[in-house]
Write an enzyme that holds these catalytic residues in place. Structure first.
Site, short mmCIF file in Angstrom:
data_model
loop_
_atom_site.label_atom_id
_atom_site.label_comp_id
_atom_site.label_asym_id
_atom_site.label_seq_id
_atom_site.Cartn_x
_atom_site.Cartn_y
_atom_site.Cartn_z
N ASP A 30 0.87 -1.18 0.00
CA ASP A 30 0.00 0.00 0.00
C ASP A 30 0.90 1.23 0.00
O ASP A 30 2.01 1.19 0.55
CB ASP A 30 -0.90 0.00 1.25
CG ASP A 30 -2.08 0.95 1.13
OD1 ASP A 30 -3.22 0.47 0.96
OD2 ASP A 30 -1.86 2.18 1.18
N THR A 85 -12.09 2.84 -5.45
CA THR A 85 -12.65 3.38 -6.70
C THR A 85 -13.78 4.34 -6.31
O THR A 85 -14.95 4.04 -6.53
CB THR A 85 -13.19 2.25 -7.61
OG1 THR A 85 -14.10 1.43 -6.84
CG2 THR A 85 -12.09 1.39 -8.16
N THR A 120 -14.31 -2.80 -6.71
CA THR A 120 -15.56 -2.72 -7.47
C THR A 120 -15.36 -1.73 -8.61
O THR A 120 -15.05 -0.56 -8.38
CB THR A 120 -16.71 -2.27 -6.55
OG1 THR A 120 -16.85 -3.27 -5.54
CG2 THR A 120 -18.02 -2.13 -7.32
N ARG A 152 -20.06 -8.23 3.44
CA ARG A 152 -20.79 -7.18 4.16
C ARG A 152 -19.90 -6.65 5.26
O ARG A 152 -19.29 -7.44 6.00
CB ARG A 152 -22.05 -7.75 4.83
CG ARG A 152 -23.18 -8.10 3.88
CD ARG A 152 -24.17 -9.02 4.57
NE ARG A 152 -23.51 -10.24 5.04
CZ ARG A 152 -24.02 -11.09 5.91
NH1 ARG A 152 -25.20 -10.86 6.44
NH2 ARG A 152 -23.35 -12.18 6.27
N CYS A 261 -21.28 1.20 -0.47
CA CYS A 261 -21.49 0.32 -1.64
C CYS A 261 -22.84 0.48 -2.33
O CYS A 261 -22.88 0.75 -3.53
CB CYS A 261 -21.30 -1.13 -1.20
SG CYS A 261 -19.74 -1.38 -0.38
N LYS A 264 -23.27 3.96 -4.05
CA LYS A 264 -22.24 4.17 -5.09
C LYS A 264 -22.44 3.22 -6.26
O LYS A 264 -22.40 3.62 -7.43
CB LYS A 264 -20.86 3.96 -4.45
CG LYS A 264 -19.70 3.88 -5.41
CD LYS A 264 -18.37 3.91 -4.69
CE LYS A 264 -17.79 2.55 -4.40
NZ LYS A 264 -17.13 1.86 -5.47
N LYS A 321 -25.01 1.12 9.62
CA LYS A 321 -25.67 -0.08 10.13
C LYS A 321 -24.87 -0.53 11.35
O LYS A 321 -23.85 0.09 11.69
CB LYS A 321 -25.71 -1.18 9.06
CG LYS A 321 -24.33 -1.63 8.63
CD LYS A 321 -24.40 -2.85 7.72
CE LYS A 321 -23.00 -3.40 7.47
NZ LYS A 321 -22.99 -4.60 6.66
C1 UGA Z 1 -23.09 -4.59 0.69
C2 UGA Z 1 -23.44 -5.99 0.16
O1 UGA Z 1 -24.39 -6.61 1.03
C3 UGA Z 1 -22.20 -6.88 0.06
O2 UGA Z 1 -22.54 -8.14 -0.52
C4 UGA Z 1 -21.17 -6.17 -0.84
O3 UGA Z 1 -19.97 -6.91 -0.94
C5 UGA Z 1 -20.85 -4.82 -0.25
O4 UGA Z 1 -22.07 -4.04 -0.16
C6 UGA Z 1 -19.86 -4.15 -1.15
O5 UGA Z 1 -20.17 -3.93 -2.31
O6 UGA Z 1 -18.69 -4.00 -0.74
P1 UGA Z 1 -22.60 -3.51 3.08
O7 UGA Z 1 -22.50 -2.21 2.38
O8 UGA Z 1 -21.57 -3.88 4.09
O9 UGA Z 1 -22.60 -4.73 2.02
O10 UGA Z 1 -23.98 -3.49 3.81
P2 UGA Z 1 -25.30 -4.38 3.93
O11 UGA Z 1 -25.24 -5.18 5.15
O12 UGA Z 1 -25.62 -5.08 2.68
O13 UGA Z 1 -26.37 -3.20 4.16
C7 UGA Z 1 -26.49 -2.12 3.23
C8 UGA Z 1 -27.51 -1.13 3.71
O14 UGA Z 1 -28.82 -1.67 3.62
C9 UGA Z 1 -27.34 -0.70 5.17
O15 UGA Z 1 -27.60 0.67 5.29
C10 UGA Z 1 -28.37 -1.53 5.91
O16 UGA Z 1 -28.80 -0.95 7.11
C11 UGA Z 1 -29.48 -1.56 4.87
N1 UGA Z 1 -30.39 -2.72 5.01
C12 UGA Z 1 -29.97 -3.96 4.73
C13 UGA Z 1 -31.70 -2.49 5.42
O17 UGA Z 1 -32.11 -1.34 5.69
N2 UGA Z 1 -32.55 -3.56 5.50
C14 UGA Z 1 -32.16 -4.83 5.21
O18 UGA Z 1 -33.00 -5.76 5.31
C15 UGA Z 1 -30.82 -5.04 4.83
#
Ligand code: UGA
Length: 433
Positions: A30, A85, A120, A152, A261, A264, A321
């Site tokens: 890095d 990215t 990504t 996640r 994620c 974006k 979250k």
């Molecule tokens: C998300 C994807 O779930 C991953 O598979 C992916 O690899 C990642 O983006 C990425 O592209 O790097 P993440 O951003 O960590 O993961 O978060 P999630 O747990 O998927 O939640 C995303 C958002 O949706 C949060 O704000 C969460 O609170 C919300 N959410 C999720 C809800 O409001 N309700 C749900 O039932 C699920």
């Protein structure tokens, strides 16, 4: 086989550490010397359950090396690109770090090397990289693979080691055989490897995130309908989600989705659709739906608190979250901002004690949930941290002067709060506050 990783941000660090845990020797590079120094000493820059423990073991066993010099990767047959990215203002992705790392790397090649794009990236990036290298001497030694991640935040170690599938886009037999070796620990556990062309792998990543974001936006709209129908969203999602064609995941209503994620990647897919003249109406509606939810909940919150003469608001949970310290694109940012702009004093607390809070606000975080409630008239629950779920209704009843709780995550039972005289505003249920 030694694995190289460029970029030890969130994705790179989890990838490197987990491969080391699986028994590979991993070399990480890095450009940030402070980050590298900390990692050499076992200090990780992110809050990710389980990561520190396995990094510590890998460091101790000499399985992982951290360096700033890209020459350290010279002998690696497979090198993952996991640099950031970030989004440009028009929704496209900024590929400066990626192309820089790619150029540095291709200048090093002296043997067949598989360069795996883990960041990504927009659809067409692998093709763009191939064209970028085409004039160079070492171009024939280059094998580009697209291997998107589905981790996640907060569950990344578990998700990496137990994926539903691994997606590998490739362009040569050699790339496929090297990637088979890399993912051998997964095939031995019967985890499916989805072999595709590079463009399909790139599109799989965006489609998965945009689809999940769409489900969340969709269920949030259904949650609003439940309130008007005097229905209960938890009953509705159970009834809908038990249909195996639909499934129960990502149907939990909340304040709107956030993080680095979903917003974006959805915007990037919209950008790609616009660029190619595809009228992707559903995909284009996801972000506006999410933004209008955040706005309307913020407005309602301010209205409700004003109506009840509240002045001080305890805001519990500021990350996008639970189980992360990440506030990027968190719906809590515009919400707290709306409260402050409307003259409320905000006492915010987050179990992660996230340092990012000070990038957005010039108020400090409280040290505990109780401290946040101490002078408060009303409270908001904005993330689903277990710590909040364990807080008894009586605590809120005894602390809150105006006894109002706005539960944006449906963490609590309305009945328990009503029983102790707290006005409970949940989501997707009958409103009583
Ligand atoms: C998300 C994807 O779930 C991953 O598979 C992916 O690899 C990642 O983006 C990425 O592209 O790097 P993440 O951003 O960590 O993961 O978060 P999630 O747990 O998927 O939640 C995303 C958002 O949706 C949060 O704000 C969460 O609170 C919300 N959410 C999720 C809800 O409001 N309700 C749900 O039932 C699920």
């Amino acid at each position: 086989m030694e694995i190289g990783v460029i970029g030890v941000g969130y994705v790179g660090l989890v990838t490197a550490t987990c491969f080391a845990y699986l028994g590979f020797k991993v070399r990480c590079v890095d450009v940030d010397p402070d980050k590298i120094h900390n990692l050499q000493n076992g200090r990780i820059p992110i809050h990710e359950p389980g990561l520190e423990e396995i990094l510590h073991k890998a460091n101790k066993a000499g399985q992982v090396l951290f360096a700033t010099d890209i020459n350290e990767l010279k002998n690696c047959k497979v090198i993952f690109l996991a640099v950031g990215t970030p989004p440009n203002p028009d929704g496209s992705s900024n590929l400066t770090f990626l192309t820089q790392a790619f150029d540095d790397l291709t200048n090093l090649l002296t043997q067949d090397t598989v360069i795996v794009v883990k960041s990504t990236v927009p659809v067409g990036t692998a093709k763009m990289l191939r064209e970028r290298a085409s004039g160079r001497d070492a171009s024939n030694l280059l094998h580009i693979v697209s291997n998107p991640e589905f981790l996640r935040e907060g569950n990344a170690v578990h998700d990496f080691l137990n994926p539903d599938r691994v997606v590998v886009g490739y362009e040569s037999d050699l790339a496929k055989s090297i990637m088979k070796e890399v993912y051998a620990p997964f095939t031995s556990k019967d985890i499916p490897i989805v072999w595709t062309c590079n463009a399909s792998a790139e599109l799989i990543k965006y489609s998965a995130n945009a689809y999940l974001a769409m489900r969340v936006a969709f269920i949030n709209e259904v949650s609003d309908l439940c309130e008007q129908a005097n229905a209960d969203i938890s009953e509705v999602t159970r009834g809908v989600g038990l249909d195996h064609r639909i499934g129960r995941h990502y149907l939990h209503p909340g304040p709107g989705f956030g993080g680095s994620c979903f917003p974006k990647d959805t915007l990037s897919l919209v950008h790609f659709a616009n660029q190619r003249g595809v009228d992707a109406k559903i995909i284009k509606s996801i972000m506006p739906s999410n933004e209008s939810r955040i706005k309307s909940l913020s407005e309602e919150m301010c209205r409700l608190f004003k109506e009840h003469g509240c002045k001080v608001i305890a805001f519990l949970g500021v990350t996008f979250k639970a189980n992360t310290d990440d506030m990027r694109d968190s719906p809590t940012i515009p919400m707290i901002k709306a409260l402050i702009d409307n003259g409320f004093e905000v006492m915010a607390y987050d179990p992660s004690k996230t340092e990012q809070f000070s990038q957005y606000f010039n108020i400090g975080l409280q040290n505990s949930a109780e401290e946040a409630l101490h002078r408060a008239d009303a409270a908001v629950i904005a993330t689903e941290w277990s710590e909040f779920k364990l807080m008894p209704a009586e605590l809120f009843a005894s602390k809150l002067k105006r006894k109002i709780l706005f539960d944006l995550r449906g963490v609590f039972s309305a009945e328990a709060f009503r029983a102790v005289g707290v006005k409970y505003r949940g989501i997707g249920r009958k409103i009583d506050a």
